[in-house]
Design a protein around this motif. Structure first.
Motif, PDB file in Angstrom:
ATOM      1  N   GLN A 182      14.193  47.055 -13.905  1.00 30.06           N
ATOM      2  CA  GLN A 182      15.219  47.671 -14.745  1.00 30.06           C
ATOM      3  C   GLN A 182      15.696  46.746 -15.869  1.00 30.06           C
ATOM      4  OE1 GLN A 182      15.933  50.920 -14.121  1.00 30.06           O
ATOM      5  NE2 GLN A 182      14.373  50.705 -12.536  1.00 30.06           N
ATOM      6  N   VAL A 183      15.017  45.638 -16.072  1.00 31.91           N
ATOM      7  CA  VAL A 183      15.410  44.655 -17.085  1.00 31.91           C
ATOM      8  C   VAL A 183      14.365  44.652 -18.197  1.00 31.91           C
ATOM      9  CG1 VAL A 183      15.852  42.205 -17.517  1.00 31.91           C
ATOM     10  CG2 VAL A 183      16.546  43.236 -15.334  1.00 31.91           C
ATOM     11  N   GLY A 203      25.254  43.233 -17.859  1.00 29.66           N
ATOM     12  CA  GLY A 203      24.675  43.898 -16.691  1.00 29.66           C
ATOM     13  C   GLY A 203      23.469  43.145 -16.150  1.00 29.66           C
ATOM     14  N   THR A 204      22.610  42.684 -17.036  1.00 28.81           N
ATOM     15  CA  THR A 204      21.447  41.887 -16.628  1.00 28.81           C
ATOM     16  C   THR A 204      21.897  40.593 -15.963  1.00 28.81           C
ATOM     17  OG1 THR A 204      20.047  42.811 -18.371  1.00 28.81           O
ATOM     18  CG2 THR A 204      19.397  40.668 -17.489  1.00 28.81           C
ATOM     19  N   SER A 223      23.079  38.183  -8.607  1.00 27.98           N
ATOM     20  CA  SER A 223      23.433  38.740  -7.300  1.00 27.98           C
ATOM     21  C   SER A 223      22.582  38.124  -6.201  1.00 27.98           C
ATOM     22  CB  SER A 223      23.226  40.256  -7.293  1.00 27.98           C
ATOM     23  OG  SER A 223      24.021  40.867  -8.265  1.00 27.98           O
ATOM     24  N   ASN A 233      18.748  39.529  -4.128  1.00 21.56           N
ATOM     25  CA  ASN A 233      17.919  40.413  -4.948  1.00 21.56           C
ATOM     26  C   ASN A 233      16.529  40.550  -4.336  1.00 21.56           C
ATOM     27  OD1 ASN A 233      19.650  41.127  -6.991  1.00 21.56           O
ATOM     28  ND2 ASN A 233      19.124  39.387  -8.270  1.00 21.56           N
ATOM     29  N   ASN A 267      24.710  40.012 -14.397  1.00 20.39           N
ATOM     30  CA  ASN A 267      25.257  40.332 -13.070  1.00 20.39           C
ATOM     31  C   ASN A 267      24.138  40.598 -12.067  1.00 20.39           C
ATOM     32  OD1 ASN A 267      27.998  40.091 -13.662  1.00 20.39           O
ATOM     33  ND2 ASN A 267      28.167  42.207 -14.323  1.00 20.39           N
ATOM     34  N   TRP A 268      23.153  41.386 -12.460  1.00 15.67           N
ATOM     35  CA  TRP A 268      22.045  41.742 -11.569  1.00 15.67           C
ATOM     36  C   TRP A 268      21.281  40.505 -11.124  1.00 15.67           C
ATOM     37  CZ3 TRP A 268      19.932  44.597  -8.132  1.00 15.67           C
ATOM     38  CH2 TRP A 268      18.552  44.559  -7.904  1.00 15.67           C
ATOM     39  N   LEU A 269      20.949  39.632 -12.075  1.00 12.44           N
ATOM     40  CA  LEU A 269      20.125  38.477 -11.740  1.00 12.44           C
ATOM     41  C   LEU A 269      20.931  37.333 -11.114  1.00 12.44           C
ATOM     42  CD1 LEU A 269      17.656  38.550 -14.756  1.00 12.44           C
ATOM     43  CD2 LEU A 269      17.248  39.296 -12.398  1.00 12.44           C
TER      44      LEU A 269
END
Length: 183
Positions: A114-115, A96-97, A103, A106, A99-101
Motif C-alpha cells: 500500500q506504499v 500515513g506511510t 508500527s 508489520n 506511521n505504517w512503517l
C-alpha cells in the motif's frame, strides 16, 4: 556572559543510569526536532522498510550518510546483511506511510503493498514516491552503540521525487509526534 545560579539538572550515576535517568532522557531527547525518513533494502528477494528519524549527513566528499537502527530489528538485520540500502526523506503528505512503517509487528510479506515506491537504480531498494530527497547507499561501516547499530554508507545514487511545494514541506518528528514546517 555567564549566568548566575546553578544549572538545574540531573547527573547520571557513575555506576550507570537508573529508571529515573532513562525516563528523563526519553522525555528530553523527544524534544530533538528531526526529519522523518524511510530506510529500505532488498534482501533475499524481499523488501524491508522502516521509519527512522536517526540519520545524518556525515560528509560531502565523498557523499556519506549514517543511520541508527535498533540492533535486534528486522530492518537492521536486513540492511547489514544486504550491504546496500535506500533512505527516502519524507514530506508532510507521507505521515500515513511513516506511521505504517513505524508500527511494530508489520508483516514481512506485502509490507509495501500500500506504499507507492519506485526501485532505486543502483540498489533496487524501494524509494518512497514523492520523497523530498532520496539516497541509495553502500554500507562502509557498522558500529555498535548501546542498543543500536550505527550504519555508515557511501552514496551511490541520489535524487528528488517531490514537486517544489512538497519538498518545501518536510515531515518532522518533535515531542513524540509528527509536525510540518508549513501551516
Amino acid at each position: 556572559m555567564e549566568l548566575d545560579g546553578e544549572l538545574a539538572g540531573q547527573q547520571i550515576r557513575s555506576d550507570g543510569p537508573d529508571q529515573r535517568d532513562v525516563d528523563l532522557y526519553r522525555t528530553l531527547s523527544a524534544d530533538i526536532a528531526a526529519g522523518v525518513a524511510v530506510v529500505s533494502t532488498r534482501w533475499r528477494n524481499r523488501d524491508y522498510a522502516a521509519t527512522v528519524s536517526g540519520y545524518l549527513s556525515v560528509s560531502y566528499d565523498p557523499p556519506t550518510m549514517l543511520i541508527s537502527l535498533f540492533e535486534e530489528s528486522r530492518i537492521c538485520d536486513a540492511v547489514v546483511s544486504s550491504g546496500t540500502w535506500a533512505l527516502s526523506l519524507l514530506a508532510a503528505q507521507h505521515q500515513g506511510t511513516a506511521n505504517w512503517l513505524a508500527s511494530p509487528g508489520n508483516p514481512v510479506e506485502g509490507l509495501l503493498n500500500q506504499v507507492p515506491f519506485r526501485r532505486g537504480p543502483a540498489t533496487g531498494a524501494a524509494v518512497i514516491g514523492g520523497a523530498t530527497a532520496w539516497f541509495e547507499l553502500k554500507t562502509s561501516a557498522v558500529h555498535p552503540a548501546a542498543t543500536h547499530s550505527l550504519i555508515v554508507g557511501e552514496v551511490l545514487a541520489m535524487g528528488r521525487d517531490a514537486s517544489g511545494t512538497e519538498s518545501a514541506d518536510p515531515l518532522i518528528h518533535f515531542a513524540s509526534s509528527y509536525h510540518r514546517l508549513r501551516r
